[in-house]
Design an enzyme around this catalytic site. Structure first.
Site, PDB file in Angstrom:
ATOM      1  CD  GLU A   1       2.081  -8.445  -7.599  1.00  0.00           C
ATOM      2  OE1 GLU A   1       1.848  -9.253  -8.564  1.00  0.00           O
ATOM      3  OE2 GLU A   1       1.813  -9.295  -5.843  1.00  0.00           O
TER       4      GLU A   1
ATOM      5  CD  GLU B 269      -0.871  -8.576  -3.231  1.00  0.00           C
ATOM      6  OE1 GLU B 269      -1.171  -9.825  -3.953  1.00  0.00           O
ATOM      7  OE2 GLU B 269      -1.641  -7.562  -4.463  1.00  0.00           O
TER       8      GLU B 269
END
Length: 514
Positions: free
Chosen positions: A197, A319
């Site tokens: 991220e 994810e």
């Protein structure tokens, strides 16, 4: 006369449904389509140093006398994940990865420095679970490790040392250090995430900046002899299509194996709603977010196809899962939530989407394995329960590395107010022994569905398993751990080259045809 006409219309309407309010849907296998494989790695899991996922979940410590373990790793967890056949396990994060320095987690445990987990609850941990513990645990489970590297606060040298430490089989400073810490032979780790991220907790970078950072880090990551590293770039958050565009444009494709994508089934980041006791409106909105995965993959794939028509770079959804408010009375930073039949719907429908797009989606990681978000396992001291999500992944693992059988689906709608969603999700595959498996999901919490499946040829026998419960909010508890579990399914009947299926409301079914 008018009275009889009204009665006739009513009877006609009732005749179009079963006594249980079932609707009609049609499904057909499509012959003559390209041969694609459903990569087993889309069934990966995720284990972050977050809440009680690692400590109290996987790891209870070497000196624990209450819970059976192997070098501190719970034996019941190992057995459950073996049965689940998880092909890979991502660690140590998540956001935690970009504050984690791997050398803090090796060597004598009483000499390891402590660390404050600034992302998840501000708790202090002692680094007693580190590289050796994780990689040895993966060997126990029989799964491949997927290591997420620290790019946000780490260095290139730190990552290259880690690669050498776990993979190099010759004489080197890091292989010498590994041997001193009790491991002579390397683990040969294939999967590596280069940051996590990067658009957020991994550094709040712009895509152009991260693309350059990725190129720098990837350049110094050395392949093992005969086993090149599988390098995964930190990809987009949900519908950030510009992020994918920039990375596919600016990173040479021979430097990257996969591009990550993160998407959670959440109705509102500011007000997520409860994990149990939710309303049908909340359920509908959550399922709408889950099914948005189809559009996300389609649009990100279109961008990737523009730059990589040969599909050499994989899409890695590392994810995914449901995200709700934490359970009352628990640490908000631990992300502990219960797991209901809603989560079974999310799991089944999402995996069907991954199957459909297996030409590009070749790896995925459910968030997370134990005690965090859409977990497959919940623990409480010596107790352990399997969640509805666990059971769906176990039922579905027959699709791993099987040949995709494309489907044409004409589904009815699940309506709520003026909005609607497709009620049925489906996928099919043929395994190496020629056995066909068909997975079906009915997300409608109230209406059963009648499905007519047209086969490509005749089958001689059909069996099945079902996961269902009385309501969409039902869940397993430590007091009643088997309230929801798979059962034999008797609602499928062969008629020539047709298969008639009565699919109950809010259920997941996997059929086997021979």
């Amino acid at each position: 006369m008018k009275k009889y006409f009204v009665l006739y219309c009513l009877l006609l309407a009732l005749a179009s449904q079963s006594t249980f309010g079932q609707s009609q849907a049609k499904l057909s296998l499509q012959p003559g389509t390209p041969q694609l494989t459903i990569n087993k790695h889309i069934y990966g899991n995720f284990a972050e140093h977050l809440g009680k996922c690692i400590y109290g979940g996987f790891y209870v410590g070497e000196n624990n006398t209450k819970i059976p373990h192997t070098n501190g790793v719970r034996n019941d967890v190992v057995a459950a994940l073996k049965k689940l056949k998880i092909p890979n396990l991502r660690w140590p994060g998540g956001c935690f990865a970009d504050t984690y320095h791997w050398k803090d987690g090796i060597g004598p445990k009483d000499k390891r420095p402590a660390i404050v987990n600034r992302w998840w609850g501000g708790v202090t941990e002692d680094n007693s679970f580190g590289t050796h513990d994780f990689l040895n645990m993966c060997e126990l489970i029989g799964t491949e490790p997927y290591l997420a590297a620290n790019v946000g606060s780490g260095t290139v040298a730190e990552l290259t040392d880690w690669v050498q430490y776990v993979n190099f089989d010759g004489v080197s400073p890091m292989s010498k250090l590994r041997a001193e810490n009790g491991r002579e032979k390397p683990w040969k780790v294939k999967f590596w995430g280069v940051g996590n991220e990067a658009w957020g907790c991994g550094g709040n970078m712009k895509p152009e900046h991260y693309a350059n950072i990725y190129r720098q880090y990837a350049t110094f990551m050395a392949d093992s002899p005969g086993q090149p590293l599988y390098k995964i770039a930190s990809g987009a958050s949900s519908s950030d299509y510009n992020w994918t565009e920039v990375l596919m444009r600016d990173i040479p494709h021979n430097m990257v194996s996969g591009l990550a994508l993160h998407h959670y089934s959440v109705i509102d980041w500011n007000k997520k709603g409860p994990a149990t006791g939710f309303s049908e409106e909340t359920y509908f909105r959550t399922m709408k977010s889950a099914l948005f995965m189809e559009e996300l993959i389609t649009k990100h794939t279109a961008i990737m196809d523009k730059y990589d028509p040969q599909k050499r770079v994989d899409l890695i959804v590392d994810e995914w899962g449901g995200w709700y408010d934490v359970e009352p009375g628990t640490n908000p930073g631990f992300l502990y939530q219960q797991n209901t039949m809603r989560d079974a719907m999310i799991a089944g429908a999402t995996l069907n989407i991954f199957h459909k797009h297996c030409d590009r989606v070749r790896m995925a990681n459910l968030a997370q394995s134990i005690n965090v978000l859409q977990a497959v396992i919940l623990t409480n001291e010596e107790k352990m329960i399997l969640t509805p999500t666990y059971h769906v992944l176990e039922m579905y693992n027959v699709h791993q590395d099987a040949t995709l059988l494309p489907l044409e689906l004409q589904t009815v709608d699940y309506t709520f107010g003026t909005d609607k969603l497709p009620a049925i999700s489906a996928s099919a595959s043929k395994d190496k022994n020629g056995v066909i498996h068909i997975s079906l999901v009915n997300i409608d919490p109230k209406k059963a569905q009648d499905i007519t499946l047209t086969l490509d040829g005749k089958a001689t026998a059909v069996t099945g398993r079902i996961l269902a419960s009385a309501t969409m909010t039902d869940h397993n508890t430590f007091e009643n751990p088997e309230k929801i579990k798979p059962a034999a399914f008797k609602g499928a009947q062969l008629k020539g080259n047709n298969l008639q299926v009565k699919l109950p409301a809010c259920s997941v079914v996997v059929l086997e045809l021979k």
